[in-house]
Design a protein around this motif. Structure first.
Motif, PDB file in Angstrom:
ATOM      1  N   SER A   1      45.954  50.407  48.873  1.00 24.14           N
ATOM      2  CA  SER A   1      46.468  51.330  49.920  1.00 24.14           C
ATOM      3  C   SER A   1      46.329  52.712  49.363  1.00 24.14           C
ATOM      4  N   ALA A   2      45.384  53.155  48.626  1.00 18.26           N
ATOM      5  CA  ALA A   2      45.267  54.322  48.061  1.00 18.26           C
ATOM      6  C   ALA A   2      44.744  55.074  49.273  1.00 18.26           C
ATOM      7  N   PRO A   3      44.833  56.412  49.198  1.00 16.40           N
ATOM      8  CA  PRO A   3      44.350  57.368  50.368  1.00 16.40           C
ATOM      9  C   PRO A   3      42.938  57.345  50.727  1.00 16.40           C
ATOM     10  N   SER A   4      41.967  56.882  49.897  1.00 18.34           N
ATOM     11  CA  SER A   4      40.469  56.804  50.077  1.00 18.34           C
ATOM     12  C   SER A   4      40.312  55.667  50.994  1.00 18.34           C
ATOM     13  N   ILE A   5      39.207  55.533  51.603  1.00 15.71           N
ATOM     14  CA  ILE A   5      38.885  54.248  52.392  1.00 15.71           C
ATOM     15  C   ILE A   5      38.084  53.286  51.741  1.00 15.71           C
ATOM     16  N   VAL A   6      38.665  52.206  51.694  1.00 16.64           N
ATOM     17  CA  VAL A   6      38.078  50.955  51.145  1.00 16.64           C
ATOM     18  C   VAL A   6      37.418  49.952  52.039  1.00 16.64           C
ATOM     19  N   LEU A   7      36.467  49.634  51.933  1.00 14.63           N
ATOM     20  CA  LEU A   7      35.697  48.556  52.553  1.00 14.63           C
ATOM     21  C   LEU A   7      35.844  47.344  52.179  1.00 14.63           C
ATOM     22  N   ALA A   8      35.802  46.419  52.788  1.00 13.81           N
ATOM     23  CA  ALA A   8      36.011  44.917  52.541  1.00 13.81           C
ATOM     24  C   ALA A   8      35.104  44.054  53.106  1.00 13.81           C
ATOM     25  N   ASP A   9      34.701  43.199  52.349  1.00 13.20           N
ATOM     26  CA  ASP A   9      33.768  42.023  52.822  1.00 13.20           C
ATOM     27  C   ASP A   9      34.656  40.849  52.670  1.00 13.20           C
ATOM     28  N   THR A  10      34.661  39.853  53.844  1.00 13.89           N
ATOM     29  CA  THR A  10      35.430  38.679  53.752  1.00 13.89           C
ATOM     30  C   THR A  10      34.354  37.532  54.063  1.00 13.89           C
TER      31      THR A  10
ATOM     32  N   VAL B   1      38.988  31.237  51.227  1.00 16.37           N
ATOM     33  CA  VAL B   1      38.519  32.411  51.712  1.00 16.37           C
ATOM     34  C   VAL B   1      38.698  33.601  50.688  1.00 16.37           C
ATOM     35  N   ASP B   2      37.605  34.579  50.527  1.00 14.82           N
ATOM     36  CA  ASP B   2      37.536  35.333  49.642  1.00 14.82           C
ATOM     37  C   ASP B   2      37.273  36.856  50.166  1.00 14.82           C
ATOM     38  N   THR B   3      38.110  37.626  49.711  1.00 16.65           N
ATOM     39  CA  THR B   3      37.869  39.111  50.249  1.00 16.65           C
ATOM     40  C   THR B   3      37.528  39.972  48.993  1.00 16.65           C
ATOM     41  N   SER B   4      36.517  40.800  49.031  1.00 18.61           N
ATOM     42  CA  SER B   4      36.027  41.670  47.940  1.00 18.61           C
ATOM     43  C   SER B   4      35.877  43.156  48.497  1.00 18.61           C
ATOM     44  N   PHE B   5      36.685  44.120  47.732  1.00 21.62           N
ATOM     45  CA  PHE B   5      36.716  45.235  48.139  1.00 21.62           C
ATOM     46  C   PHE B   5      35.584  46.348  47.413  1.00 21.62           C
ATOM     47  N   ASP B   6      35.185  47.416  48.142  1.00 25.68           N
ATOM     48  CA  ASP B   6      34.093  48.066  47.430  1.00 25.68           C
ATOM     49  C   ASP B   6      34.776  48.895  46.169  1.00 25.68           C
ATOM     50  N   ASN B   7      35.796  48.867  45.860  1.00 24.59           N
ATOM     51  CA  ASN B   7      36.411  49.381  44.598  1.00 24.59           C
ATOM     52  C   ASN B   7      36.415  48.575  43.454  1.00 24.59           C
ATOM     53  N   GLY B   8      36.128  47.299  43.744  1.00 24.25           N
ATOM     54  CA  GLY B   8      35.862  46.389  42.677  1.00 24.25           C
ATOM     55  C   GLY B   8      37.015  45.362  42.634  1.00 24.25           C
ATOM     56  N   PHE B   9      38.032  45.164  43.279  1.00 23.87           N
ATOM     57  CA  PHE B   9      39.160  44.392  43.596  1.00 23.87           C
ATOM     58  C   PHE B   9      38.860  43.297  44.447  1.00 23.87           C
TER      59      PHE B   9
END
Length: 222
Positions: free
Chosen positions: A16-25, A58-66
């Motif tokens: 939820s940080a201000p930067s835009i975080v992309l996700a891949d599910t 189901v798996d969701t990966s974010f571009d910040n590594g989480f």
């Protein structure tokens, strides 16, 4: 359980940080001839060798590594007939060849009265095809249960993949080892089939759960 929620809350705060975080599910759904994990039958250990289980998640990966995920399996777990796994963590690269993965997983068995539930922390290092991992129970029935494992994954051409593994548990978890050797075949369109031979040492103390088995699988990813 409180520690599991704490980790998931930390992951949510980072996302939820201000930067835009992309996700891949991604999703997966499959069936196995027997639910066997880390050398042990997870279903009724005294039953037949073929006891099909339906599995998926189901798996969701974010571009910040989480990442966050859920995985489920049917079976017999005391009075429960379903296992629900909830997990979250962070993975990243240390060097071009060395990577890490740390996280926490919560095992939930509805209708078990809570006696089967537990939380586990894990950390791993991967160097090419080799992964070393340590997992330790932090609460519930698996508290202080530890397992150190070594896994090897090697592509065999474009469609086949070889997978091998060794594991060792501490005295709290029973002080025994496990092993596995298997192959998977990519059929295309996210569909794969697999065959894995797996078992555990000190079979006499495991009541049949550690007996050698050949597990067949069919999995669809999408």
């Amino acid at each position: 359980m409180k520690r599991a929620f704490t980790l998931l809350a930390c992951c949510a705060a980072c996302l939820s940080a201000p930067s835009i975080v992309l996700a891949d599910t991604s999703y997966n759904l499959g069936v196995v001839s027997l639910y066997k994990s880390n050398g042990l039958d997870q279903d009724n250990p005294k039953g037949k060798q073929v006891r099909p289980a339906l599995q998926g998640g189901v798996d969701t990966s974010f571009d910040n590594g989480f990442y966050l995920g859920n995985w489920n399996s049917t079976g017999r777990f005391g009075d429960a007939k379903l296992e629900i796994d909830l997990y979250g963590g962070h993975r990243g690269a240390i060097t071009e060849q060395l990577s890490y993965d740390i996280g926490l997983i919560s095992f939930i068995y509805p209708s078990s009265g809570g006696g089967w539930n537990g939380n586990e922390a894990y950390a791993s290092l991967s160097w090419g095809p080799v992964t070393v991992k340590y997992a330790r129970g932090v609460s519930g029935v698996i508290e202080k249960f530890g397992r150190l494992s070594l896994a090897y994954t090697q592509p065999l051409g474009e469609a086949w993949k070889l997978q091998a593994g060794l594991g060792m548990r501490n005295k709290t978890a029973g002080d025994f080892g496990d092993y596995s050797l298997g192959v998977t075949r990519d059929l295309g369109e996210g569909l794969s089939v697999g065959a894995t031979f797996s078992g555990a040492t000190r079979k006499e103390q495991l009541g049949g759960a550690g007996d050698n088995r050949l597990v067949l699988s069919l999995v669809k990813g999408f």
